[in-house]
Design a protein around this motif. Sequence first.
Motif, mmCIF file in Angstrom:
data_model
loop_
_atom_site.group_PDB
_atom_site.id
_atom_site.type_symbol
_atom_site.label_atom_id
_atom_site.label_comp_id
_atom_site.label_asym_id
_atom_site.label_seq_id
_atom_site.Cartn_x
_atom_site.Cartn_y
_atom_site.Cartn_z
ATOM 1 N N ASP A 145 0.830 -1.198 0.000
ATOM 2 C CA ASP A 145 0.000 0.000 0.000
ATOM 3 C C ASP A 145 0.871 1.257 0.000
ATOM 4 N N TYR A 146 1.951 1.208 0.756
ATOM 5 C CA TYR A 146 2.852 2.371 0.778
ATOM 6 C C TYR A 146 3.544 2.560 -0.568
ATOM 7 N N ILE A 147 3.982 1.461 -1.162
ATOM 8 C CA ILE A 147 4.640 1.548 -2.467
ATOM 9 C C ILE A 147 3.710 2.194 -3.494
ATOM 10 N N LYS A 148 2.400 1.946 -3.354
ATOM 11 C CA LYS A 148 1.439 2.492 -4.303
ATOM 12 C C LYS A 148 1.059 3.933 -3.974
ATOM 13 N N THR A 149 0.819 4.230 -2.689
ATOM 14 C CA THR A 149 0.262 5.539 -2.321
ATOM 15 C C THR A 149 1.292 6.525 -1.789
ATOM 16 N N ARG A 150 2.417 6.018 -1.275
ATOM 17 C CA ARG A 150 3.476 6.847 -0.652
ATOM 18 C C ARG A 150 2.927 7.643 0.541
ATOM 19 N N ASN A 151 1.884 7.128 1.181
ATOM 20 C CA ASN A 151 1.264 7.791 2.328
ATOM 21 C C ASN A 151 2.096 7.524 3.578
ATOM 22 N N SER A 152 2.609 8.573 4.208
ATOM 23 C CA SER A 152 3.503 8.421 5.364
ATOM 24 C C SER A 152 2.824 7.753 6.549
ATOM 25 N N PHE A 153 1.500 7.918 6.685
ATOM 26 C CA PHE A 153 0.791 7.312 7.808
ATOM 27 C C PHE A 153 0.912 5.794 7.784
ATOM 28 N N ILE A 154 1.048 5.227 6.602
ATOM 29 C CA ILE A 154 1.169 3.778 6.485
ATOM 30 C C ILE A 154 2.434 3.276 7.166
ATOM 31 N N LEU A 155 3.482 4.070 7.148
ATOM 32 C CA LEU A 155 4.729 3.675 7.817
ATOM 33 C C LEU A 155 4.514 3.549 9.320
ATOM 34 N N PHE A 156 3.664 4.395 9.865
ATOM 35 C CA PHE A 156 3.310 4.312 11.281
ATOM 36 C C PHE A 156 2.603 2.990 11.579
ATOM 37 N N LEU A 157 1.701 2.579 10.684
ATOM 38 C CA LEU A 157 0.988 1.312 10.861
ATOM 39 C C LEU A 157 1.946 0.128 10.749
ATOM 40 N N ILE A 158 2.946 0.238 9.871
ATOM 41 C CA ILE A 158 3.945 -0.833 9.756
ATOM 42 C C ILE A 158 4.706 -0.988 11.063
ATOM 43 N N ALA A 159 5.077 0.133 11.681
ATOM 44 C CA ALA A 159 5.807 0.078 12.953
ATOM 45 C C ALA A 159 4.970 -0.595 14.034
ATOM 46 N N LEU A 160 3.684 -0.239 14.121
ATOM 47 C CA LEU A 160 2.816 -0.854 15.127
ATOM 48 C C LEU A 160 2.635 -2.346 14.858
ATOM 49 N N SER A 161 2.429 -2.712 13.592
ATOM 50 C CA SER A 161 2.221 -4.125 13.249
ATOM 51 C C SER A 161 3.454 -4.948 13.575
ATOM 52 N N CYS A 162 4.637 -4.394 13.308
ATOM 53 C CA CYS A 162 5.878 -5.114 13.625
ATOM 54 C C CYS A 162 6.025 -5.325 15.129
ATOM 55 N N ALA A 163 5.751 -4.276 15.897
ATOM 56 C CA ALA A 163 5.888 -4.380 17.353
ATOM 57 C C ALA A 163 4.936 -5.422 17.919
ATOM 58 N N PRO A 168 16.197 8.704 -3.239
ATOM 59 C CA PRO A 168 16.741 9.660 -2.249
ATOM 60 C C PRO A 168 15.668 10.462 -1.524
ATOM 61 N N ASP A 169 14.535 10.740 -2.201
ATOM 62 C CA ASP A 169 13.487 11.516 -1.534
ATOM 63 C C ASP A 169 12.772 10.721 -0.449
ATOM 64 N N HIS A 170 13.077 9.401 -0.355
ATOM 65 C CA HIS A 170 12.475 8.565 0.692
ATOM 66 C C HIS A 170 13.451 8.266 1.831
ATOM 67 N N TRP A 171 14.666 8.755 1.734
ATOM 68 C CA TRP A 171 15.656 8.417 2.762
ATOM 69 C C TRP A 171 15.236 8.923 4.145
ATOM 70 N N LYS A 172 14.697 10.114 4.203
ATOM 71 C CA LYS A 172 14.275 10.673 5.491
ATOM 72 C C LYS A 172 13.142 9.835 6.083
ATOM 73 N N LYS A 173 12.210 9.425 5.225
ATOM 74 C CA LYS A 173 11.112 8.582 5.694
ATOM 75 C C LYS A 173 11.630 7.216 6.146
ATOM 76 N N LEU A 174 12.637 6.707 5.424
ATOM 77 C CA LEU A 174 13.223 5.421 5.811
ATOM 78 C C LEU A 174 13.841 5.513 7.194
ATOM 79 N N GLY A 175 14.530 6.627 7.461
ATOM 80 C CA GLY A 175 15.106 6.819 8.789
ATOM 81 C C GLY A 175 14.041 6.876 9.869
ATOM 82 N N LYS A 176 12.947 7.579 9.572
ATOM 83 C CA LYS A 176 11.855 7.661 10.544
ATOM 84 C C LYS A 176 11.201 6.302 10.757
#
Length: 658
Positions: free
Chosen positions: A253-271, A299-307
């Motif tokens: 879903d993130y690869i398709k939408t690039r929605n930053s909120f999805i990264l938050f859901l990935i972190a919760l799901s992993c935990a 490169p424009d995703h590096w900051k998001k990757l760090g977060k």
Amino acid sequence: MIFLIPLAIWLGTAICYMVFYKDMPQSFRRSILTSATGLFFFIAISTEFLSAFNLITRFAVTITWATLNLALFFVCRRIFQQGHITIWRATKNWYVSGQEFFQKLGLVTQIVLFTLLLITFTVAIVATPNNIDSLSYHLSRLGYWVANSNVEHYPSHIERAISFSPFSEYVHLNTFLLAGSERYFQLLQWFCLAGILSLVSMLTSYFSNSTRALRIALCFALTLPIVVLESMTTQNDLVVSFFILATAFHVFDYIKTRNSFILFLIALSCALGIMTKGTFVFYTMPFGILLFIFMISRPDHWKKLGKLSGGVVVAVLLVNAPFWHRTYEVFQTPIGTISSGNQNDITVPANLLSSVSKHTFLHLGFISPQNRYNDFMEKSLESFHQAIGVPLDDPRTGMPFKMNKLNFNEDFAHNFLGMLLILLSLPLLFFSKLTPIARRYAGLCFASFLLFCFFISYQTYGSRIHIPFFLLISPVIGLVYGSLFSEFFSKIFVVLLWLSALPFALLSVTHPLLSTKWFFEKIFPAVNTTLHLNINTENLLNLKQESILYNSPEKIIWGDAWPEVSQLKNYVESLEAKSIGFDFNEASYDYGYQYVLRKPNRHFKHIAVRNPSQVLEKTAFDPDCIIAEVDEGEQFSYHGITYVKKWSGTSRWLYVPR
């Protein structure tokens, strides 16, 4: 007060809908799954927080949930006022979208899904929990946590109870304290299965708009025998599967939408996935690698990757570190030592081939005249192992191999038809009209299974820890066979899947809705004789169970051992014992004893523990009697008091002070 949980889910769903998903496709499914993930995280955090202050009590947990609901209510009201829409209007929108979704499924698929979900829901809510692992360690933890008012480790003969990941039990703990009953324990897995079906539907729709693919994918996922059986238990394989599929969906879903909120859901799901079961890591790693490559190559995703990396680390440590620390203090390792025997020997490359073949053949056994089919399959597997130079029963690659026949137990049932369909889909993948991203997803699913087999050795009960793979691959099965079959044959296919699953829903060994005693005494002998199956039904006494609708809770838990346990219970009651010691082994039914013996002001503790948790024993505990599943002789001494044997059963004894 159990209504506080569904109320929180509903309010959370409304908030997620308005804030994140109002104008998106699949808005209701996305909203409720996000709400569930958030509430799961709340359970993990609040349980650890209350435990730190010894507040694992009904009052404190009720206040915590009431406060959460009050906060969600005010947030929800404000958001809906700002959006100039009422929550009732939003609910109507959800209803309309739900109607559209079910119309897309068609009548046949609706019947398949509804009947299986209704049967399993009925069993889950009616039957008393009686899964072997649940009686030993999944549920036994709760009694000690409630008695101690915290989730700290305690002395236990059952190492799994204080070293295996605890998230599912944290959910059970909250429902038990809110409801004062075990009635809702088995609904956790059932609702996780419902969430999994939602994720399967969204993943399938992500890759294709085909209704045939959607119908087949959903029916394949729901009709897997081990999935049907586990949905009625208090195990945790469907819970961890929920987080695994959520992570996989969020990655794509993130690869398709690039929605930053999805990264938050990935972190919760992993935990939460790691907090549920260690197998989460193996099944999600390929998807994590894909996401990493996608983000690092831009490169424009590096900051998001760090977060994302920081968020995953923080979330994982936040919910897991307290438990890991407690486990490390006892075992000098944060994950305990009881699972070390399941590790595969990865020093020999051929061991991977051995492991994959055995994990695969685990599902390929079936009944046949004179067992000829299984004999042929096992000889083929032996020949393969001879060719690669690895013994079939090499202890470095797992337990001695055994071909399954047909099993209705949630620990040993295998997915014969499911594995056949997966194997047949492999060559079809090259000819099916799948999009490149769907092929990539299929490759990641198979990679997850290979990674699992690389690290985890073969086990006779391995079918249940394969559940995530079968559910992950469900969209692929839908896409492949949906493109192969016409509308008519896809309906026939779905009906065949349904018919193959119904016996498992109705005739579970541990909690049958229909009497298995009737089946094995009246029906099976004729089938056995006619087909020359040569199965000795005298060895299947544990399969001959009465329906849960007519059995007492105690009989459901203890089965044929209940008359003896009942005698033991009566003897304990005659002693008016207030404190009871348990002298158990790793497989003892700890929760079973707690269930039949608990009463106000009665306390249970494990005594004379023979593993590292013995350091947690309190010298001040002098039990009024000791229930032992280890024969300590005619008498033995504990804390300077001599206990003598006063009652004996087939494998349990009762000791009282001299």
